[in-house]
Design a protein around this motif. Structure first.
Motif, PDB file in Angstrom:
ATOM      1  N   TYR A 138      -0.813  -5.328 -35.124  1.00  0.00           N
ATOM      2  CA  TYR A 138       0.240  -4.624 -35.845  1.00  0.00           C
ATOM      3  C   TYR A 138       1.398  -4.238 -34.937  1.00  0.00           C
ATOM      4  O   TYR A 138       2.545  -4.129 -35.374  1.00  0.00           O
ATOM      5  N   TRP A 139       1.114  -4.018 -33.650  1.00  0.00           N
ATOM      6  CA  TRP A 139       2.113  -3.513 -32.712  1.00  0.00           C
ATOM      7  C   TRP A 139       2.790  -4.617 -31.905  1.00  0.00           C
ATOM      8  O   TRP A 139       3.416  -4.329 -30.872  1.00  0.00           O
ATOM      9  N   ALA A 140       2.719  -5.858 -32.362  1.00  0.00           N
ATOM     10  CA  ALA A 140       3.273  -6.971 -31.588  1.00  0.00           C
ATOM     11  C   ALA A 140       4.750  -6.780 -31.271  1.00  0.00           C
ATOM     12  O   ALA A 140       5.212  -7.147 -30.189  1.00  0.00           O
ATOM     13  N   THR A 141       5.509  -6.192 -32.203  1.00  0.00           N
ATOM     14  CA  THR A 141       6.949  -6.020 -31.980  1.00  0.00           C
ATOM     15  C   THR A 141       7.265  -4.841 -31.062  1.00  0.00           C
ATOM     16  O   THR A 141       8.428  -4.633 -30.714  1.00  0.00           O
ATOM     17  N   GLN A 142       6.242  -4.080 -30.664  1.00  0.00           N
ATOM     18  CA  GLN A 142       6.454  -2.951 -29.754  1.00  0.00           C
ATOM     19  C   GLN A 142       5.952  -3.222 -28.329  1.00  0.00           C
ATOM     20  O   GLN A 142       6.403  -2.568 -27.390  1.00  0.00           O
ATOM     21  N   MET A 143       5.043  -4.166 -28.167  1.00  0.00           N
ATOM     22  CA  MET A 143       4.366  -4.311 -26.884  1.00  0.00           C
ATOM     23  C   MET A 143       5.340  -4.597 -25.739  1.00  0.00           C
ATOM     24  O   MET A 143       5.268  -3.969 -24.677  1.00  0.00           O
ATOM     25  N   GLU A 144       6.256  -5.522 -25.937  1.00  0.00           N
ATOM     26  CA  GLU A 144       7.174  -5.863 -24.853  1.00  0.00           C
ATOM     27  C   GLU A 144       8.138  -4.721 -24.562  1.00  0.00           C
ATOM     28  O   GLU A 144       8.354  -4.350 -23.399  1.00  0.00           O
ATOM     29  N   ALA A 145       8.715  -4.152 -25.619  1.00  0.00           N
ATOM     30  CA  ALA A 145       9.699  -3.077 -25.429  1.00  0.00           C
ATOM     31  C   ALA A 145       9.070  -1.870 -24.760  1.00  0.00           C
ATOM     32  O   ALA A 145       9.629  -1.307 -23.800  1.00  0.00           O
ATOM     33  N   PHE A 146       7.909  -1.438 -25.224  1.00  0.00           N
ATOM     34  CA  PHE A 146       7.245  -0.282 -24.622  1.00  0.00           C
ATOM     35  C   PHE A 146       6.676  -0.625 -23.242  1.00  0.00           C
ATOM     36  O   PHE A 146       6.634   0.225 -22.352  1.00  0.00           O
ATOM     37  N   GLY A 147       6.234  -1.888 -23.079  1.00  0.00           N
ATOM     38  CA  GLY A 147       5.633  -2.296 -21.827  1.00  0.00           C
ATOM     39  C   GLY A 147       6.601  -2.337 -20.660  1.00  0.00           C
ATOM     40  O   GLY A 147       6.171  -2.362 -19.502  1.00  0.00           O
ATOM     41  N   ARG A 148       7.888  -2.322 -20.940  1.00  0.00           N
ATOM     42  CA  ARG A 148       8.859  -2.280 -19.845  1.00  0.00           C
ATOM     43  C   ARG A 148       8.838  -0.930 -19.129  1.00  0.00           C
ATOM     44  O   ARG A 148       9.281  -0.834 -17.981  1.00  0.00           O
ATOM     45  N   ARG A 149       8.374   0.123 -19.798  1.00  0.00           N
ATOM     46  CA  ARG A 149       8.413   1.461 -19.208  1.00  0.00           C
ATOM     47  C   ARG A 149       7.037   2.111 -19.096  1.00  0.00           C
ATOM     48  O   ARG A 149       6.879   3.063 -18.329  1.00  0.00           O
ATOM     49  N   GLU A 165      14.064  -1.975 -33.838  1.00  0.00           N
ATOM     50  CA  GLU A 165      14.993  -1.480 -32.817  1.00  0.00           C
ATOM     51  C   GLU A 165      15.122   0.037 -32.897  1.00  0.00           C
ATOM     52  O   GLU A 165      15.041   0.741 -31.877  1.00  0.00           O
ATOM     53  N   ALA A 166      15.324   0.562 -34.110  1.00  0.00           N
ATOM     54  CA  ALA A 166      15.472   2.007 -34.270  1.00  0.00           C
ATOM     55  C   ALA A 166      14.165   2.727 -33.971  1.00  0.00           C
ATOM     56  O   ALA A 166      14.156   3.799 -33.349  1.00  0.00           O
ATOM     57  N   PHE A 167      13.052   2.155 -34.420  1.00  0.00           N
ATOM     58  CA  PHE A 167      11.749   2.782 -34.157  1.00  0.00           C
ATOM     59  C   PHE A 167      11.477   2.838 -32.657  1.00  0.00           C
ATOM     60  O   PHE A 167      11.108   3.892 -32.117  1.00  0.00           O
ATOM     61  N   ASN A 168      11.657   1.713 -31.977  1.00  0.00           N
ATOM     62  CA  ASN A 168      11.391   1.670 -30.538  1.00  0.00           C
ATOM     63  C   ASN A 168      12.280   2.651 -29.782  1.00  0.00           C
ATOM     64  O   ASN A 168      11.825   3.345 -28.866  1.00  0.00           O
ATOM     65  N   ARG A 169      13.541   2.717 -30.170  1.00  0.00           N
ATOM     66  CA  ARG A 169      14.478   3.614 -29.491  1.00  0.00           C
ATOM     67  C   ARG A 169      14.070   5.070 -29.682  1.00  0.00           C
ATOM     68  O   ARG A 169      14.104   5.869 -28.737  1.00  0.00           O
TER      69      ARG A 169
END
Length: 281
Positions: free
Chosen positions: A34-45, A258-262
């Motif tokens: 379910y979190w595939a669209t978050q893994m890369e963005a969150f994984g940077r930090r 994008e908005a959720f990740n931000r």
């Protein structure tokens, strides 16, 4: 995909990145994918870790047994966080996963550094909801029971569609990408466990027990029951912020990633590093 053995169960998980641990909990009829669209963005930090809860994919569960409960999943997540050996984690939960995340922060406060609740599922008791629900709110527990019965009888798509439209609005199932539909089909029988679990409602004392700074995330187009829960928790939690993700419904991290990740990263980046030691009011 990796496995971590906790509470007599092998929890499957994926992870990406390094740094402070960030654990992501999926909701009903979903899993670590379910979190595939978050893994890369969150994984940077952050060291971003997405487990599948007990009986979700990759397990193929038949819905039989008595260990599919909020309490069991809460204990599993708390044990999972401890087994990482990194100290307290940042914890995100969406929908049913949000309820689990809430209970982890309530009962295992030393495991949670910061808490993000994305439209947690559940009910409010009288201490948080002195007024009756708005008559326009969906009767979620009845709809979920109907959906589970369809699944039990073999109508997987019919049951999952009824559930998805209840939590995200009419037409949500038809709008889903086929990949998301297949994920929910593969987890459909977990709804049989969910409708039996007798989930406890949120209470004022429950919310007051949580001492982790909390971000409450809602979606602009979700059914009003979620806003009602977020409003009650926002008025009661020790330290809470609230944000609304525009242009999307309940599956907000997919509808507007994008908005959720931000929103999540801005909140987490503002948290002080180090231990959980804080001055309580």
């Amino acid at each position: 995909m990796q496995l971590l053995h906790v509470n007599g169960y092998d929890m499957a998980y994926v992870e990406q990145g390094s740094g402070a641990p960030l654990v992501l909990l999926h909701g009903a009829m979903c899993d670590l994918r379910y979190w595939a669209t978050q893994m890369e963005a969150f994984g940077r930090r952050y060291r971003t870790i997405a487990p599948s809860l007990r009986h979700f994919w990759p397990e193929r569960w038949d819905g039989i047994g008595d260990d599919f409960t909020i309490q069991q999943h809460t204990e599993d997540v708390a044990a999972f966080a401890a087994a990482l050996g990194t100290g307290p984690v940042h914890l995100i939960g969406h929908s049913r996963g949000g309820h689990v995340a809430f209970r982890v922060a309530q009962h295992f406060p030393d495991r949670v550094r910061a808490l993000i609740l994305a439209e947690p599922g559940g009910e409010l008791d009288a201490t948080l909801a002195p007024e009756p629900p708005h008559p326009g709110m969906p009767a979620g527990i009845d709809i979920f029971g109907q959906a589970a019965e369809r699944i039990r009888c073999g109508d997987i798509d019919g049951g999952v569609a009824l559930f998805v439209d209840a939590v995200s609005g009419p037409g949500a199932w038809e709008a889903l990408a086929e990949r998301s539909r297949e994920t929910m089909r593969e987890n459909a029988y977990t709804l049989l466990g969910q409708v039996r679990e007798q989930r406890p409602p949120f209470s004022r004392s429950d919310a007051e027990a949580i001492r982790a700074p909390t971000l409450l995330v809602g979606a602009e187009r979700s059914p009003p029951t979620y806003a009602r829960i977020l409003g009650a928790l926002g008025r009661t939690l020790w330290q809470a912020q609230r944000v609304t993700i525009l242009g999307t419904s309940h599956a907000m991290n997919h509808g507007n990633p994008e908005a959720f990740n931000r929103a999540v990263l801005d909140f987490l980046d503002a948290q002080p590093p180090g231990s959980l030691t804080r001055s309580l009011p």
